[in-house]
Design a protein around this motif. Structure first.
Motif, PDB file in Angstrom:
ATOM      1  N   ILE A  73      -8.671   2.813   2.255  1.00  0.00           N
ATOM      2  CA  ILE A  73      -7.289   3.059   1.837  1.00  0.00           C
ATOM      3  C   ILE A  73      -6.724   4.248   2.603  1.00  0.00           C
ATOM      4  CG2 ILE A  73      -5.826   3.770  -0.104  1.00  0.00           C
ATOM      5  CD1 ILE A  73      -6.726   0.815  -0.196  1.00  0.00           C
ATOM      6  N   LYS A  74      -7.495   5.337   2.668  1.00  0.00           N
ATOM      7  CA  LYS A  74      -7.033   6.531   3.383  1.00  0.00           C
ATOM      8  C   LYS A  74      -6.765   6.229   4.851  1.00  0.00           C
ATOM      9  CE  LYS A  74      -9.163   9.966   0.395  1.00  0.00           C
ATOM     10  NZ  LYS A  74     -10.051  11.114   0.315  1.00  0.00           N
ATOM     11  N   ASP A 129      -5.277   7.528  -4.175  1.00  0.00           N
ATOM     12  CA  ASP A 129      -6.036   6.655  -3.275  1.00  0.00           C
ATOM     13  C   ASP A 129      -7.149   5.914  -4.008  1.00  0.00           C
ATOM     14  OD1 ASP A 129      -4.408   7.602  -1.270  1.00  0.00           O
ATOM     15  OD2 ASP A 129      -5.900   8.986  -0.453  1.00  0.00           O
ATOM     16  N   TRP A 145      -7.719  -2.735  -5.485  1.00  0.00           N
ATOM     17  CA  TRP A 145      -7.875  -3.657  -4.363  1.00  0.00           C
ATOM     18  C   TRP A 145      -9.341  -3.947  -4.043  1.00  0.00           C
ATOM     19  CZ3 TRP A 145      -3.741  -2.452  -0.095  1.00  0.00           C
ATOM     20  CH2 TRP A 145      -2.465  -2.604  -0.646  1.00  0.00           C
ATOM     21  N   ILE A 183      -5.807   2.979  -6.070  1.00  0.00           N
ATOM     22  CA  ILE A 183      -5.462   1.831  -5.234  1.00  0.00           C
ATOM     23  C   ILE A 183      -6.736   1.126  -4.773  1.00  0.00           C
ATOM     24  CG2 ILE A 183      -4.340   1.092  -3.101  1.00  0.00           C
ATOM     25  CD1 ILE A 183      -2.543   3.623  -3.374  1.00  0.00           C
ATOM     26  N   ALA A 184      -7.720   1.921  -4.346  1.00  0.00           N
ATOM     27  CA  ALA A 184      -8.987   1.350  -3.884  1.00  0.00           C
ATOM     28  C   ALA A 184      -9.662   0.540  -4.987  1.00  0.00           C
ATOM     29  CB  ALA A 184      -9.916   2.462  -3.394  1.00  0.00           C
ATOM     30  N   LYS A 196       1.305   4.038  -3.046  1.00  0.00           N
ATOM     31  CA  LYS A 196       0.940   5.430  -2.790  1.00  0.00           C
ATOM     32  C   LYS A 196       2.128   6.384  -2.946  1.00  0.00           C
ATOM     33  CE  LYS A 196      -1.332   8.954  -1.021  1.00  0.00           C
ATOM     34  NZ  LYS A 196      -2.323   9.665  -1.764  1.00  0.00           N
ATOM     35  N   ARG A 205      -6.041   3.296   6.237  1.00  0.00           N
ATOM     36  CA  ARG A 205      -4.864   2.427   6.371  1.00  0.00           C
ATOM     37  C   ARG A 205      -3.572   3.232   6.203  1.00  0.00           C
ATOM     38  NH1 ARG A 205      -6.805  -2.822   2.803  1.00  0.00           N
ATOM     39  NH2 ARG A 205      -8.396  -3.534   4.280  1.00  0.00           N
ATOM     40  N   LEU A 207       0.831  -1.207   0.000  1.00  0.00           N
ATOM     41  CA  LEU A 207       0.000   0.000   0.000  1.00  0.00           C
ATOM     42  C   LEU A 207       0.868   1.260   0.000  1.00  0.00           C
ATOM     43  CD1 LEU A 207      -2.755   1.441   0.279  1.00  0.00           C
ATOM     44  CD2 LEU A 207      -2.512   1.146   2.747  1.00  0.00           C
TER      45      LEU A 207
END
Length: 174
Positions: A157-158, A143, A150, A146-147, A136, A160, A132
């Motif tokens: 995501i934010k 974000d 995944w 990535i979201a 990033k 984490r 992650l």
């Protein structure tokens, strides 16, 4: 219609060929400039900003290019200089006169020491959290990108990333 091109269609297609070649060369130059910028800055977004600023400089200083066959090298040099300037601007001077990076790390630290410390800290993280952070901050993904990859909500995501940054800061404190 039988599919034949009229004389004006043939002329416009022939007129476009030089522009298509020119467009291909510009795209290749852009990609090379991105590669130069990525080697000097910290993420994809910064590299794109650097290249955009480099293009502005190229256009405003085009009269200073003496040999047109050197355009590629000239553009890459401008990109590298622009990236270096962007890195310099990202540092700030503290009231005491000490230089610091914008994230609070001392600029005087040896780069190899910083890389070693980052590797050690990343090694302490579980593989998913490490991935992650790499997506990033190293690769520069947003974000939401990535979201989507995944298949989790952006808020997850934010959260984490935020929790991981706090944990890393705690580990770095003496």
């Amino acid at each position: 219609m039988n599919g034949d091109l009229g004389p004006s269609d043939e002329r416009s297609r022939a007129d476009r060929r030089p522009f298509d070649m020119f467009e291909d060369k510009l795209l290749q130059l852009y990609q090379e400039m991105i590669a130069v910028a990525l080697a000097k800055v910290y993420n994809k977004s910064d590299a794109q900003d650097v290249v955009q600023e480099a293009w502005v400089r190229i256009l405003t200083k085009r009269h200073s290019l003496r040999e047109t066959d050197k355009l590629q090298a000239w553009a890459k040099a401008i990109t590298a200089n622009t990236a270096s300037n962007a890195n310099r601007r990202s540092r700030r001077v503290l009231p005491s006169g000490d230089r610091e990076w914008s994230d609070g790390l001392p600029a005087a630290r040896d780069e190899a020491d910083i890389i070693l410390e980052i590797r050690e800290l990343l090694g302490e993280l579980d593989p998913k959290t490490r991935a992650l952070l790499l997506y990033k901050f190293y690769y520069g993904y947003k974000d939401r990108e990535i979201a989507a990859a995944w298949q989790v909500p952006v808020g997850t995501i934010k959260a984490r990333i935020h929790r991981t940054k706090l944990r890393l800061k705690q580990w770095m404190m003496p």
